[in-house]
Write a protein that holds these residues in place. Structure first.
Motif, PDB file in Angstrom:
ATOM      1  N   UNK A 184      -5.040   6.319   8.412  1.00  0.00           N
ATOM      2  CA  UNK A 184      -5.033   6.567   6.971  1.00  0.00           C
ATOM      3  C   UNK A 184      -3.666   6.208   6.383  1.00  0.00           C
ATOM      4  N   UNK A 185      -2.605   6.597   7.100  1.00  0.00           N
ATOM      5  CA  UNK A 185      -1.254   6.273   6.631  1.00  0.00           C
ATOM      6  C   UNK A 185      -1.046   4.759   6.608  1.00  0.00           C
ATOM      7  N   UNK A 186      -1.534   4.090   7.669  1.00  0.00           N
ATOM      8  CA  UNK A 186      -1.401   2.628   7.719  1.00  0.00           C
ATOM      9  C   UNK A 186      -2.188   1.994   6.579  1.00  0.00           C
ATOM     10  N   UNK A 187      -3.397   2.494   6.305  1.00  0.00           N
ATOM     11  CA  UNK A 187      -4.190   1.968   5.192  1.00  0.00           C
ATOM     12  C   UNK A 187      -3.473   2.165   3.861  1.00  0.00           C
ATOM     13  N   UNK A 188      -2.859   3.334   3.714  1.00  0.00           N
ATOM     14  CA  UNK A 188      -2.116   3.603   2.470  1.00  0.00           C
ATOM     15  C   UNK A 188      -0.941   2.641   2.353  1.00  0.00           C
ATOM     16  N   UNK A 189      -0.225   2.431   3.463  1.00  0.00           N
ATOM     17  CA  UNK A 189       0.925   1.520   3.427  1.00  0.00           C
ATOM     18  C   UNK A 189       0.474   0.080   3.179  1.00  0.00           C
ATOM     19  N   UNK A 190      -0.643  -0.318   3.777  1.00  0.00           N
ATOM     20  CA  UNK A 190      -1.174  -1.670   3.534  1.00  0.00           C
ATOM     21  C   UNK A 190      -1.546  -1.827   2.064  1.00  0.00           C
ATOM     22  N   UNK A 191      -2.188  -0.781   1.524  1.00  0.00           N
ATOM     23  CA  UNK A 191      -2.580  -0.842   0.112  1.00  0.00           C
ATOM     24  C   UNK A 191      -1.339  -0.920  -0.779  1.00  0.00           C
ATOM     25  N   UNK A 192      -0.296  -0.148  -0.446  1.00  0.00           N
ATOM     26  CA  UNK A 192       0.944  -0.207  -1.225  1.00  0.00           C
ATOM     27  C   UNK A 192       1.558  -1.610  -1.137  1.00  0.00           C
ATOM     28  N   UNK A 193       1.580  -2.154   0.105  1.00  0.00           N
ATOM     29  CA  UNK A 193       2.152  -3.484   0.277  1.00  0.00           C
ATOM     30  C   UNK A 193       1.344  -4.514  -0.535  1.00  0.00           C
ATOM     31  N   UNK A 194       0.022  -4.396  -0.545  1.00  0.00           N
ATOM     32  CA  UNK A 194      -0.814  -5.332  -1.330  1.00  0.00           C
ATOM     33  C   UNK A 194      -0.517  -5.188  -2.810  1.00  0.00           C
ATOM     34  N   UNK A 195      -0.411  -3.924  -3.239  1.00  0.00           N
ATOM     35  CA  UNK A 195      -0.111  -3.704  -4.656  1.00  0.00           C
ATOM     36  C   UNK A 195       1.252  -4.295  -5.016  1.00  0.00           C
TER      37      UNK A 195
END
Length: 156
Positions: free
Chosen positions: A107-118
């Motif tokens: 979940x943390x990795x998904x959040x970080x990936x989403x932040x990086x995409x944003x």
């Protein structure tokens, strides 16, 4: 002295000695012998009873020992089962905890990936706007536009 009279007197003395012995000496001796025989018989009977009691006690001791061994083996088996159950429970809890940690990390990795995409989208949008500003700020020329697009590609 006459041999007959001597023989007669010896016989009377012998009979008198035998009678005194039978009347006064013999009964206490017989009584003492009978008491001794009774004591010996009682002692033998007690010894037989003791041997029988010993045999019964030995059998009871062996039965108690067998029961104690059986109970001890049951307790050991129960302890081993309990230990295995505790180990299995600990493994299950550890697996649940590991799964929870993995899910949390995902979940943390998904959040970080989403932040990086944003952030990447924001940067791409900024670069696109900057590129468009530069293109619009200069005159329209294909070679300049190609160079600007190359620079934009390099920044991405």
């Amino acid at each position: 002295m006459n041999i007959n009279a001597s023989l007669f007197v010896q016989m009377v003395v012998f009979l008198l000695g035998a009678w005194v012995t039978m009347k006064y000496i013999w009964p206490p001796l017989i009584h003492a012998i009978e008491e001794r025989q009774k004591k010996i018989a009682d002692g033998l009977a007690a010894a037989n009873k003791g041997e029988k009691a010993l045999a019964v006690a030995t059998e009871q001791g062996q039965a108690i020992e067998a029961a104690a061994r059986a109970r001890a083996s049951t307790i050991v088996a129960d302890g081993e089962k309990r230990a295995l159950a505790i180990v299995e429970d600990a493994k299950a809890q550890a697996q649940v905890e590991a799964d929870r940690i993995i899910e949390s990390a995902k979940a943390e990795a998904d959040v970080q990936v989403q932040r990086a995409r944003d952030q990447l989208r924001d940067q791409v949008a900024d670069l696109a706007v900057q590129g468009a500003e530069q293109i619009l700020a200069r005159e329209v020329d294909k070679t300049v536009h190609a160079q600007l697009l190359d620079q934009l590609k390099a920044k991405l």
